[in-house]
Design an enzyme around this catalytic site. Structure first.
Site, PDB file in Angstrom:
ATOM      1  N   CYS A   1      -4.982 -58.590 -13.204  1.00 18.10           N
ATOM      2  CA  CYS A   1      -5.096 -57.794 -11.979  1.00 18.10           C
ATOM      3  C   CYS A   1      -6.459 -58.061 -11.337  1.00 18.10           C
ATOM      4  O   CYS A   1      -7.451 -58.261 -12.044  1.00 18.10           O
ATOM      5  CB  CYS A   1      -4.948 -56.309 -12.290  1.00 18.10           C
TER       6      CYS A   1
ATOM      7  N   TYR B   1      14.010 -31.494 -24.512  1.00 15.98           N
ATOM      8  CA  TYR B   1      14.766 -32.341 -25.439  1.00 15.98           C
ATOM      9  C   TYR B   1      15.905 -31.565 -26.095  1.00 15.98           C
ATOM     10  O   TYR B   1      16.985 -32.125 -26.350  1.00 15.98           O
ATOM     11  CB  TYR B   1      13.837 -32.936 -26.496  1.00 15.98           C
TER      12      TYR B   1
ATOM     13  N   GLU C   1      13.954 -38.855 -18.892  1.00 12.30           N
ATOM     14  CA  GLU C   1      13.762 -38.974 -17.451  1.00 12.30           C
ATOM     15  C   GLU C   1      15.082 -39.022 -16.679  1.00 12.30           C
ATOM     16  O   GLU C   1      15.129 -38.648 -15.514  1.00 12.30           O
ATOM     17  CB  GLU C   1      12.920 -40.220 -17.117  1.00 12.30           C
TER      18      GLU C   1
ATOM     19  N   LEU D   1      -1.582 -46.074 -20.056  1.00 15.20           N
ATOM     20  CA  LEU D   1      -0.495 -45.388 -19.361  1.00 15.20           C
ATOM     21  C   LEU D   1      -0.999 -44.231 -18.510  1.00 15.20           C
ATOM     22  O   LEU D   1      -0.635 -44.096 -17.337  1.00 15.20           O
ATOM     23  CB  LEU D   1       0.543 -44.876 -20.368  1.00 15.20           C
TER      24      LEU D   1
ATOM     25  N   GLU E   1      15.267 -34.873 -16.364  1.00 12.69           N
ATOM     26  CA  GLU E   1      14.532 -34.827 -15.098  1.00 12.69           C
ATOM     27  C   GLU E   1      15.443 -35.059 -13.895  1.00 12.69           C
ATOM     28  O   GLU E   1      15.377 -34.318 -12.914  1.00 12.69           O
ATOM     29  CB  GLU E   1      13.407 -35.863 -15.125  1.00 12.69           C
TER      30      GLU E   1
ATOM     31  N   LEU F   1       1.133 -40.489 -26.498  1.00 13.08           N
ATOM     32  CA  LEU F   1       1.292 -40.838 -25.088  1.00 13.08           C
ATOM     33  C   LEU F   1       0.034 -40.513 -24.290  1.00 13.08           C
ATOM     34  O   LEU F   1      -0.463 -41.344 -23.527  1.00 13.08           O
ATOM     35  CB  LEU F   1       2.513 -40.107 -24.529  1.00 13.08           C
TER      36      LEU F   1
ATOM     37  N   ASP G   1      19.494 -44.427 -21.101  1.00 11.12           N
ATOM     38  CA  ASP G   1      19.230 -43.010 -20.860  1.00 11.12           C
ATOM     39  C   ASP G   1      18.100 -42.523 -21.746  1.00 11.12           C
ATOM     40  O   ASP G   1      17.946 -42.950 -22.900  1.00 11.12           O
ATOM     41  CB  ASP G   1      20.481 -42.180 -21.161  1.00 11.12           C
TER      42      ASP G   1
ATOM     43  N   SER H   1      15.791 -37.747 -27.930  1.00  8.28           N
ATOM     44  CA  SER H   1      16.032 -38.869 -27.022  1.00  8.28           C
ATOM     45  C   SER H   1      17.020 -39.853 -27.630  1.00  8.28           C
ATOM     46  O   SER H   1      16.947 -40.157 -28.825  1.00  8.28           O
ATOM     47  CB  SER H   1      14.710 -39.593 -26.728  1.00  8.28           C
TER      48      SER H   1
ATOM     49  N   ARG I   1       6.145 -47.713 -28.547  1.00  9.19           N
ATOM     50  CA  ARG I   1       4.718 -47.460 -28.346  1.00  9.19           C
ATOM     51  C   ARG I   1       4.313 -46.077 -28.825  1.00  9.19           C
ATOM     52  O   ARG I   1       3.188 -45.898 -29.325  1.00  9.19           O
ATOM     53  CB  ARG I   1       4.394 -47.636 -26.859  1.00  9.19           C
ATOM     54  N   TYR I   2       5.189 -45.078 -28.661  1.00 15.34           N
ATOM     55  CA  TYR I   2       4.776 -43.690 -28.917  1.00 15.34           C
ATOM     56  C   TYR I   2       5.680 -42.952 -29.902  1.00 15.34           C
ATOM     57  O   TYR I   2       5.436 -41.789 -30.194  1.00 15.34           O
ATOM     58  CB  TYR I   2       4.738 -42.897 -27.606  1.00 15.34           C
TER      59      TYR I   2
ATOM     60  N   HIS J   1       9.877 -44.759 -12.665  1.00 16.14           N
ATOM     61  CA  HIS J   1       8.720 -44.016 -13.165  1.00 16.14           C
ATOM     62  C   HIS J   1       7.499 -44.368 -12.325  1.00 16.14           C
ATOM     63  O   HIS J   1       7.220 -45.530 -12.057  1.00 16.14           O
ATOM     64  CB  HIS J   1       8.464 -44.358 -14.627  1.00 16.14           C
TER      65      HIS J   1
ATOM     66  N   CYS K   1       0.800 -53.074 -16.358  1.00 15.48           N
ATOM     67  CA  CYS K   1      -0.217 -53.008 -17.405  1.00 15.48           C
ATOM     68  C   CYS K   1      -0.089 -51.711 -18.201  1.00 15.48           C
ATOM     69  O   CYS K   1      -0.495 -51.648 -19.360  1.00 15.48           O
ATOM     70  CB  CYS K   1      -1.615 -53.096 -16.786  1.00 15.48           C
TER      71      CYS K   1
ATOM     72  N   CYS L   1      -9.200 -55.827 -12.732  1.00 17.75           N
ATOM     73  CA  CYS L   1      -9.144 -55.516 -14.168  1.00 17.75           C
ATOM     74  C   CYS L   1     -10.491 -55.792 -14.818  1.00 17.75           C
ATOM     75  O   CYS L   1     -11.098 -56.848 -14.606  1.00 17.75           O
ATOM     76  CB  CYS L   1      -8.060 -56.348 -14.847  1.00 17.75           C
TER      77      CYS L   1
ATOM     78  N   ARG M   1       1.717 -29.031 -23.378  1.00 19.40           N
ATOM     79  CA  ARG M   1       3.029 -29.442 -22.885  1.00 19.40           C
ATOM     80  C   ARG M   1       4.115 -29.457 -23.962  1.00 19.40           C
ATOM     81  O   ARG M   1       5.302 -29.469 -23.647  1.00 19.40           O
ATOM     82  CB  ARG M   1       2.937 -30.831 -22.257  1.00 19.40           C
TER      83      ARG M   1
ATOM     84  N   CYS N   1      -7.350 -56.179 -22.624  1.00 17.82           N
ATOM     85  CA  CYS N   1      -6.327 -56.893 -21.860  1.00 17.82           C
ATOM     86  C   CYS N   1      -6.635 -58.392 -21.830  1.00 17.82           C
ATOM     87  O   CYS N   1      -5.746 -59.230 -22.005  1.00 17.82           O
ATOM     88  CB  CYS N   1      -6.253 -56.330 -20.442  1.00 17.82           C
TER      89      CYS N   1
ATOM     90  N   MET O   1       8.754 -47.824 -24.630  1.00 21.02           N
ATOM     91  CA  MET O   1       7.956 -46.617 -24.800  1.00 21.02           C
ATOM     92  C   MET O   1       8.452 -45.796 -25.974  1.00 21.02           C
ATOM     93  O   MET O   1       7.671 -45.266 -26.749  1.00 21.02           O
ATOM     94  CB  MET O   1       8.010 -45.784 -23.519  1.00 21.02           C
TER      95      MET O   1
END
Length: 404
Positions: free
Chosen positions: A382, A98, A326, A72, A330, A66, A323, A105, A139-140, A246, A176, A385, A90, A390, A50
């Site tokens: 799935c 952070y 999260e 997601l 969190e 995200l 780490d 991160s 991904r983000y 998660h 997925c 799905c 947010r 996919c 991620m």
């Protein structure tokens, strides 16, 4: 079935003592070009994850990507409107979080370290596919998948040269929403940068899940044992182990996503390794938005146990390989910090643990030796799905059209 010791432990433990226990983070090796010798090499090993913003200034872009990802966080037909709205609202709060864990991160730092050290071991374990070149594709956050794919091409992979690359998910349990989303993005950039001629591009294979690999299980179990050892002997056996992963939206779970079952398999394997020494539960964290998510929530579980007078608890990250916010915010600052009981603790994350890095090398080595394009499970869609994206991504990475 009793768990065996990690297969890589006997073959690579000496290597780890020389390589895996350095106190500083390794730098990347020089670019691998296609004229490098090796009967089946060179091989690119691309860690998929991620990602996370390395600085507070990157938080806004990270959240925008995200919340734009329907794999997601499915927001329905209003995704293009709600995603940017939620991310903007947010961003100030997440920036503060952070800032509280050091200004960003650590996931990129750990991912680059893990991939680099793993490839050093893999060069010894699998000389026929060496040299192994480490890459990270987030991904983000930077390095984004498109940026990493471009780097692969610059380094001499692809473009009709018959080179190979392994997409190695760093989500041990398949979803997925996580691995699937990362593979969708990788497939998208493959088509954009190399076209759809499968005979000319990079030859991809996928390590798509590894929820009960003995090295993963042993590393988590050893970290739990270290934390259990901090309790007085008379209390140790009653400490509750809370495995935290998660969460997922229930719409994804009800579609047939395998993630909950695979996380539970990891938990059971760890408890088996611990000889079921303590009471335990699997709980879920990081829910976002008003829709129903998989529970029980980690924070609520801790609150309820405290109300019952049970204040010796260990929180165990069971689906994270390092780490990040999260765990550091969190779990550490919100759940544990706000609970206010010294008996509530967290087991260490995997990070640079040499046993874990050996496990990564063993997983990659076995995959390379198998000649498989992906697991049998990845070929199974799935039950509910309906995603064409996919479908085509799975057909590409499976290397065949006969999905199950």
């Amino acid at each position: 079935m009793p768990l065996m010791k990690p297969a890589a432990q006997s073959s690579a433990s000496g290597l780890t003592r020389r390589v895996g226990q350095r106190s500083t983070f390794a730098s990347f090796a020089p670019p691998v070009m296609q004229d490098t010798t090796g009967s089946k090499g060179p091989t690119a090993i691309v860690f998929l994850n991620m990602g996370g913003p390395s600085t507070t200034g990157e938080v806004g872009d990270f959240l925008s990507r995200l919340f734009a990802d329907a794999d997601l966080i499915p927001l329905g037909r209003l995704q293009s409107y709600l995603g940017p709205l939620i991310s903007r609202r947010r961003t100030p709060k997440i920036k503060e979080q952070y800032a509280a864990i050091g200004g960003g991160s650590p996931i990129r730092k750990w991912s680059e370290y893990q991939s680099s050290e793993m490839c050093k071991l893999l060069d010894k374990l699998s000389p026929e596919t060496a040299p192994h070149k480490p890459y990270v594709a987030f991904r983000y956050a930077d390095p984004l998948t498109g940026e990493t794919y471009s780097k692969l091409l610059e380094d001499g992979f692809g473009r009709g040269r018959g080179s190979r690359a392994v997409a190695f998910t760093q989500y041990p349990q398949y979803s997925c929403s996580t691995t699937g989303s990362s593979l969708n993005e990788l497939w998208k950039w493959r088509n954009r940068l190399e076209g759809k001629n499968e005979n000319m591009g990079i030859k991809w294979s996928v390590i798509d899940r590894w929820p009960v690999h003995p090295g993963l299980v042993n590393t988590i179990a050893e970290n739990v044992e270290k934390q259990l050892a901090t309790y007085p002997t008379e209390r140790k056996g009653d400490v509750i182990l809370l495995f935290s992963a998660h969460s997922l939206p229930m719409s994804v779970v009800n579609r047939g996503d395998p993630y909950p079952a695979e996380v539970a398999a990891t938990v059971h394997a760890v408890m088996q390794r611990l000889n079921f020494s303590n009471p335990y539960r699997l709980v879920w964290q990081s829910q976002v938005g008003p829709s129903a998510w998989l529970g029980a929530q980690t924070s609520i579980a801790v609150e309820e146990y405290v109300k019952k007078g049970q204040t010796d608890l260990i929180l165990i990250p069971i689906a994270f390989t390092s780490d990040h916010i999260e765990t550091l915010y969190e779990l550490d600052k919100e759940v544990i910090g706000e609970a206010g009981h010294e008996g509530i603790k967290r087991s260490e994350s995997l990070n640079g643990n040499p046993v874990f890095i050996e496990a990564l090398a063993d997983i990659a080595h076995k995959h390379l030796m198998s000649g498989e394009s992906c697991s049998m499970q990845m070929r199974l869609r799935c039950p509910s799905c309906r995603s064409e994206k996919c479908l085509h991504q799975k057909k590409f990475f499976a290397g065949r059209g006969d999905l199950l």
